[in-house]
Design a protein around this motif. Structure first.
Motif, PDB file in Angstrom:
ATOM      1  N   ARG A   1      43.053  -7.392 -30.059  1.00 27.72           N
ATOM      2  CA  ARG A   1      42.539  -5.284 -30.210  1.00 27.72           C
ATOM      3  C   ARG A   1      43.850  -5.437 -30.839  1.00 27.72           C
ATOM      4  NH1 ARG A   1      39.195  -2.952 -27.362  1.00 27.72           N
ATOM      5  NH2 ARG A   1      39.466  -1.059 -27.509  1.00 27.72           N
TER       6      ARG A   1
ATOM      7  N   THR B   1      37.703  -2.081 -33.404  1.00 26.25           N
ATOM      8  CA  THR B   1      37.565  -3.898 -33.327  1.00 26.25           C
ATOM      9  C   THR B   1      36.231  -4.142 -32.558  1.00 26.25           C
ATOM     10  OG1 THR B   1      39.952  -3.921 -33.131  1.00 26.25           O
ATOM     11  CG2 THR B   1      38.672  -4.913 -31.009  1.00 26.25           C
TER      12      THR B   1
ATOM     13  N   ASP C   1      39.603 -13.379 -35.416  1.00 29.98           N
ATOM     14  CA  ASP C   1      38.207 -12.732 -35.210  1.00 29.98           C
ATOM     15  C   ASP C   1      37.964 -14.507 -34.680  1.00 29.98           C
ATOM     16  OD1 ASP C   1      35.778 -12.498 -35.293  1.00 29.98           O
ATOM     17  OD2 ASP C   1      34.479 -12.916 -36.729  1.00 29.98           O
TER      18      ASP C   1
END
Length: 233
Positions: free
Chosen positions: A89, A77, A10
């Motif tokens: 990704r 995502t 993240d």
DNA sequence: GCGACAG
DNA sequence: ATCTTGTCGC
């Protein structure tokens, strides 16, 4: 298989770039794979409009290439596709899939680059470090570097260069088709990586580990089983 | 500033 | 990567 290491995915693109610059130092461009008896191919498939990503890992016995295990994982995502940041990704889904894999492959093929990347950490190298396993990048096109077109015969190859450095090999896996670009992912030498790609190609442009992963990924996305073993169910 | 750009 | 039928070539 056990995930040896992990980190947050993240991140912002800028943070992702910085992380790549740190992890690149841990990539090993050589290594002893030992006797290879099990290989694996990994790939991801997406759903058109949604942000769903289906990642799969397919294990094949070597050298007969019989598929012995297939696992998958689905994630959502928000990280967009940015050339050079593909791992941010597909990474989370791939990690999840490998965590479900019972097999312990001796080498893993990824769809994309190994060190033939802007910062030397393509998806194959990045995953190799996190899984601490030998990995190879098998890409269908180049991200960085240039290579002369290999000879027309299957098996021909020409180096992929970038600033006078050989970072990979353009390999003709099948006559009459575009070459594939092989680069070291982690813990393996380029020559062995190329040998393995050629040794696992069976009449198609892509080597079986990658091709089988490709097929299974699409199968799963369309709504098939999420895990299967050669016996059915 | 203008292109190039894994999947 | 994904959206898609037929079609050129081995």
């Amino acid at each position: 298989m056990k995930i040896q290491e992990t980190h947050s995915f993240d991140l912002t693109p800028a943070e992702a770039v910085r992380l790549q610059e740190v992890l690149r130092a841990r990539v090993r461009l050589s290594g002893d794979t030992g006797e290879i008896s099990l290989m694996a191919g990994a790939d991801a498939s997406y759903t058109k409009g949604s942000n769903e990503i289906y990642a799969v890992a397919v294990a094949l016995r070597y050298p007969d290439l019989t598929v012995v295990e297939r696992v998958s994982a689905r994630t959502t995502t928000s990280f967009p596709y940015i050339p050079g940041l593909l791992t941010f990704r597909e990474g989370p889904a791939l990690i999840e899939a490998f965590g479900r894999l019972q097999s312990e492959p001796d080498v893993i093929f990824f769809d994309g680059q190994g060190i033939a990347h802007p910062r030397g950490l393509g998806i194959a190298s990045h995953m190799g470090v996190l899984l601490d396993r030998p990995t190879v990048g098998v890409a269908k096109s180049l991200l960085v570097g240039t290579a002369a077109d290999p000879g027309p015969a299957r098996g021909s190859a020409s180096p992929v260069r970038r600033d006078g450095e050989t970072i990979g090999m353009a390999v003709r896996t099948k006559a009459g088709t575009k070459p594939v670009y092989v680069s070291v992912g982690h813990r393996i030498a380029l020559a062995q990586a190329v040998d393995l790609v050629l040794a696992t190609t069976r009449g198609y442009r892509l080597p079986e580990p990658t091709r089988q992963a490709h097929l299974f990924a699409n199968e799963v996305r369309r709504g098939g089983r999420q895990t299967t073993l050669p016996g059915g169910e």
